[in-house]
Design a protein around this motif. Sequence first.
Motif, mmCIF file in Angstrom:
data_model
loop_
_atom_site.group_PDB
_atom_site.id
_atom_site.type_symbol
_atom_site.label_atom_id
_atom_site.label_comp_id
_atom_site.label_asym_id
_atom_site.label_seq_id
_atom_site.Cartn_x
_atom_site.Cartn_y
_atom_site.Cartn_z
ATOM 1 N N ARG C 130 -19.020 -22.461 -34.177
ATOM 2 C CA ARG C 130 -20.269 -22.048 -34.815
ATOM 3 C C ARG C 130 -20.006 -21.125 -36.004
ATOM 4 O O ARG C 130 -20.735 -21.132 -36.998
ATOM 5 C CB ARG C 130 -21.161 -21.355 -33.774
ATOM 6 N N VAL C 131 -18.936 -20.356 -35.911
ATOM 7 C CA VAL C 131 -18.611 -19.428 -36.986
ATOM 8 C C VAL C 131 -18.414 -20.175 -38.314
ATOM 9 O O VAL C 131 -18.765 -19.663 -39.386
ATOM 10 C CB VAL C 131 -17.383 -18.579 -36.607
ATOM 11 N N MET C 132 -17.876 -21.379 -38.264
ATOM 12 C CA MET C 132 -17.671 -22.130 -39.501
ATOM 13 C C MET C 132 -18.970 -22.774 -39.979
ATOM 14 O O MET C 132 -19.215 -22.887 -41.188
ATOM 15 C CB MET C 132 -16.583 -23.197 -39.319
ATOM 16 N N LEU C 133 -19.810 -23.170 -39.051
ATOM 17 C CA LEU C 133 -21.121 -23.729 -39.438
ATOM 18 C C LEU C 133 -21.992 -22.650 -40.072
ATOM 19 O O LEU C 133 -22.755 -22.932 -41.008
ATOM 20 C CB LEU C 133 -21.815 -24.317 -38.208
ATOM 21 N N ASP C 134 -21.879 -21.441 -39.577
ATOM 22 C CA ASP C 134 -22.658 -20.339 -40.156
ATOM 23 C C ASP C 134 -22.133 -19.972 -41.545
ATOM 24 O O ASP C 134 -22.906 -19.603 -42.432
ATOM 25 C CB ASP C 134 -22.592 -19.104 -39.243
ATOM 26 N N ARG C 135 -20.811 -20.097 -41.695
ATOM 27 C CA ARG C 135 -20.222 -19.772 -42.986
ATOM 28 C C ARG C 135 -20.608 -20.816 -44.041
ATOM 29 O O ARG C 135 -20.759 -20.480 -45.220
ATOM 30 C CB ARG C 135 -18.693 -19.717 -42.813
ATOM 31 N N TYR C 136 -20.751 -22.073 -43.636
ATOM 32 C CA TYR C 136 -21.074 -23.164 -44.562
ATOM 33 C C TYR C 136 -22.282 -23.958 -44.066
ATOM 34 O O TYR C 136 -22.156 -25.083 -43.624
ATOM 35 C CB TYR C 136 -19.867 -24.077 -44.759
#
Lengths: 371, 371, 371, 371
Positions: C130-136
Amino acid sequence: MTKTMRAARMHAVGEPMVIEEVPLPAPTGADVRVQVRSCNIVPNLANILANWTTWFPQNPLPALPAIFGLDPAGVVDAVGPDVVGFAPGDRVYVSPGRSCGACPECRRGEIMHCQHFAFAGYFGLTPTSRVMLDRYPYGGLAEYMLAPQSALVSLPDNLTFHRAARFGYLGTGYAALAKAQLGPGSTLLVNGISGTLGIGIALFALAQGVTTILGTGRNHDLLERVRALAPERIQVFSTADGGAIDEWVRDVTDGGVDGYISALGPNTPHEPFLQGLRSLRRGGRAVNIGATAGDVPIDVHHLMDQQQSLIGSCWFSAGEGQQMAALAGSGAVDLSVFEDVVFELDKVNEAINGLENRHGGFSNYIVQPTA
Amino acid sequence: MTKTMRAARMHAVGEPMVIEEVPLPAPTGADVRVQVRSCNIVPNLANILANWTTWFPQNPLPALPAIFGLDPAGVVDAVGPDVVGFAPGDRVYVSPGRSCGACPECRRGEIMHCQHFAFAGYFGLTPTSRVMLDRYPYGGLAEYMLAPQSALVSLPDNLTFHRAARFGYLGTGYAALAKAQLGPGSTLLVNGISGTLGIGIALFALAQGVTTILGTGRNHDLLERVRALAPERIQVFSTADGGAIDEWVRDVTDGGVDGYISALGPNTPHEPFLQGLRSLRRGGRAVNIGATAGDVPIDVHHLMDQQQSLIGSCWFSAGEGQQMAALAGSGAVDLSVFEDVVFELDKVNEAINGLENRHGGFSNYIVQPTA
Amino acid sequence: MTKTMRAARMHAVGEPMVIEEVPLPAPTGADVRVQVRSCNIVPNLANILANWTTWFPQNPLPALPAIFGLDPAGVVDAVGPDVVGFAPGDRVYVSPGRSCGACPECRRGEIMHCQHFAFAGYFGLTPTSRVMLDRYPYGGLAEYMLAPQSALVSLPDNLTFHRAARFGYLGTGYAALAKAQLGPGSTLLVNGISGTLGIGIALFALAQGVTTILGTGRNHDLLERVRALAPERIQVFSTADGGAIDEWVRDVTDGGVDGYISALGPNTPHEPFLQGLRSLRRGGRAVNIGATAGDVPIDVHHLMDQQQSLIGSCWFSAGEGQQMAALAGSGAVDLSVFEDVVFELDKVNEAINGLENRHGGFSNYIVQPTA
Amino acid sequence: MTKTMRAARMHAVGEPMVIEEVPLPAPTGADVRVQVRSCNIVPNLANILANWTTWFPQNPLPALPAIFGLDPAGVVDAVGPDVVGFAPGDRVYVSPGRSCGACPECRRGEIMHCQHFAFAGYFGLTPTSRVMLDRYPYGGLAEYMLAPQSALVSLPDNLTFHRAARFGYLGTGYAALAKAQLGPGSTLLVNGISGTLGIGIALFALAQGVTTILGTGRNHDLLERVRALAPERIQVFSTADGGAIDEWVRDVTDGGVDGYISALGPNTPHEPFLQGLRSLRRGGRAVNIGATAGDVPIDVHHLMDQQQSLIGSCWFSAGEGQQMAALAGSGAVDLSVFEDVVFELDKVNEAINGLENRHGGFSNYIVQPTA
């Protein structure tokens, strides 16, 4: 009021470092700030500072004045908003290797083949690498530095900052071993085994199952210290005694070694390098991480006939550093053989110029910007 | 009454071949007997016959008088009791490569790294390879020959014996491409692209998805013929025009080529070889299969800094030959570009000495012992 | 005044997309902004939107409301200060794959093995992604999107945005071919060869020298269209006719195929998958990129006895995409076989639900946010 | 008068061995004759003898009456005329693996992927492997045996014949480690770590730098003995205690293991095998060398999403055996942990049926045909 930190900076090529107060940088994006506890003074640093722009004019130094310092270790102190794997308080080694993330090699994960590859705090490896030095103008000879999270190695508790600051040269040897494809049960020749690179190669080669290590150097005492690391698996040979390396290797092996790593220092003649090449068995691999310079007269027809390779290897990835940390943390590799020689930041110029009295690669020269 | 066959034999180094009746050998164990329909006369044969014992005294020729002939193709005629994969009537190429099966490399399947590796009908590659030449004293310049089943390549119907007899030099290029690790989408520089090795490299590189092939040579007409094989993917450069290869490569690529294969002929100067090395991108791979001889002055520090490799490659396995046969059989590679120039066995000496008038690598010089 | 852009967003799982004005994002760090000219509507999108949270509750969707859209292509419109390899005006494909750069795998360059790997505009692959989805939080179903420079593929002039938006499924096949280690001269079985993944596998396999491609599917007309791409190298088999794939493969090969790629669609039975596994020769490799779900009953003892591997493959690196672009740009691969079916952004819901009438994998469903 | 030797032979499936005088074979070609000093009785032998023809009717047993015996070690006694690497008096292990030398895989050096691969003195691995069993109808349960030189491993002086006769199972683990690509610094899960395969995996994994070994089994005492081999690097878990392996692995690792080797014995349930698979990190590799049989319900979609592989591994090459011998010879691996339990040839049936009382994999059951 702007916060500051103490840093050693070189203002002009060949001049001594000056200790100055400079602004304390704040991390952005995926960068971290590290409080530097230890910075290795690699044997080659004085040379690089004085001669790089003459020897390799096509490749850049950092913009001057610059904070140098290749191999820092310390504690994460602050993180940018996009950092996901590290947090303040983490003990880390900071690899100076900087890849751009955008060139074709980076985009397929070959981060060590980046077209703009640079060593932060040292120099750039390609004519276009200045962009990375400008992005990361921070070496380890300062109280703090910024680095991308991708350059960090998390350290086990049993590894001191001073030993971790040795990871640069250790990792160079580690990556060379990987390129030599030396599986368990193989034989290896190391030229320069008692130097800063060579001892690390021996330690990691033992840990990964290289059965027989043949090491060469000059100083008998240092060679004997290396041999004592594992007398049943390491044999040594001094080139000071007049013989040829390849003749010795033929005597003690059956047809030559599987792999050969050259870790010779600067200003060595070409002949030992070439004797190493001639020590390979058919199908063997040579990996060069030494400082042998100039045009080396190589019999490429022989390499062809014998299906041999000469492989250049430069540094290592932070992920390889993490594997080294695991080996040290588990006790599979014991780094206690190194003797720390520690200088405060104020004494940085003495440290850079004081490498003469060392015990070969056993000495570990350290500047300690913060304690 | 002992059966005999006609064979060309050399009785002393430098003397012409003599056509003689010699005993017809019978296959034992896992050997087959092949009726030779075609034997390629490689450009280097005259040189080898005259100069091998002077140039490479440490490595053996076959015991004289000997039947030479590196690259035969023909029909299996009889099989030993342990042959499992071939039968009389099979159309085959016979690789001259002989591995011992007993050395550590052979026992782990690295058959091309055999410590006793020899070319039957040609010469041995190591000081101890005479044992393999004695075991297989048969080259292709005879009506029949014995060979181990492990050396055979089964031929597709659409491949003539004369084209198949070309497999030696084609396979040398094929194996070099594999060592260069040139995946689809890569770029390749070939020095000597219009020669016997070079054209084959171009054909197989196209078939395996090398996107851009940069080829160098001297003769403009031959270079243009190579370019015409795939004008949208091949670019050529004549060193006769005075420029440097690496400058040209920098102009037409983004940072250099992924791979470089040197297929230069004998007696070429070192400079084109070195310009090829300097054409590599960071992380690129050079593979040498050419005849460049002598001590080549190589900047090993540059190879190291740029993580580049120089890989020697000698010949190919019969299994790789089988893959080449599959490519030719399927039409994925079209070998019809070669022009056969055929001699009867009686004219073997003319064939060996008559290679002067050829159209570079497009000419395919063949001796046909049986029709 | 804040600039805005039009975007399709899903506000709740299973609901239709809504076209809305949202803030136009500005690139920071090493990010670029891309004006989206084309976004592929992959066959699986409707399924993912409706069922992901039920099927894979451990792995996240982007935070709702979210802009979806897996495979965008367009023009770089603005760049962050740390971008080094791209500039406004560049034509690019944007891979949705997002790696963290910090986990051990990322730090050694294994970017596809990132512990937080996510598809921007689609879903996360691991519980911590999720951390990468939130970043992008940007997919391709909008006029503009942000992406890291590391995710871009530079497009050759002869490649349209619509064809480039196909790179997701093409690249999935391309990476599977690499994992199957199918060198030139090999044989390959593809299950589902007439589907979106399968046709791409055939095209790239031909270009890299796979000699024989055996393809299976159901629809005879589509299979015949695939076979017509290279009739001398492709053979097809319809499972609608009742036979077993492995029996067919035994009939048309000598001991089975070197590689097998399963590209079966969702909701297919397990039996064709298993027949594919049974089609491998001893030592062969199976690579799975299809949607076969559930617990597949696999005879692991047979895989062991026969030294066979079953390799999971998910997506591809942007660097591999760059190699695909080189192949398309050079003409080595011809992507003109695809039939574009283009929708404006307003018709996004029709596009997502309108994939029923397509001609198997030959149809290329596209949403065109900007023209 | 024909010379004879004593041999144990099975005349019909399921019947006890009979000690008989049979002709002493003479070596031809590249074969050697070995005086057998030790033959390992692998745990699975009784099963194979009784059930092979029922369980694997497609794959052959040797022609009956047959001399079985998978893992012999002894002294070379006579050599055929083409033997080049061994001589009478050499101490050797004899690998039972027989490759044909003629199939496409053999001809490119992939000798373990031979289409006719067989275990001499045991069984054939493929429907066409009878040809190799007929060529080499000799197992180790006789005073002498013939074998090709390619199957030999030269033994160091410090390795007893009884320990060398263990090489079959040791080598199976050694080759599995290679396929798992476990470099130094990696983590490994071994299911069945206290069994005949498992202990060897642990020993060689330690020697090659696997940092952390997680081992599972049932018997607490045996697990503790394994852990004691290297308490700082080995952790163990008993499945008898009720927990799930993957939950334990998640607890003690950061995201799962790099590699997983299943070395479970026959008749184990599928669940531990599957828990092992679920213990892999993203991108991890599973290698199966255990006896898990039947259709194992595998979530291939998960393997795909997580880029994981399931790799079957069967036996090892004699060249790998030579590397193991080097490790043992140098002291890098200590095989003294095994407890020899020795039977004379007359007691062969007791040996085959007497494996019940052993201390897991620490016991080393041996038949000694000559002393």
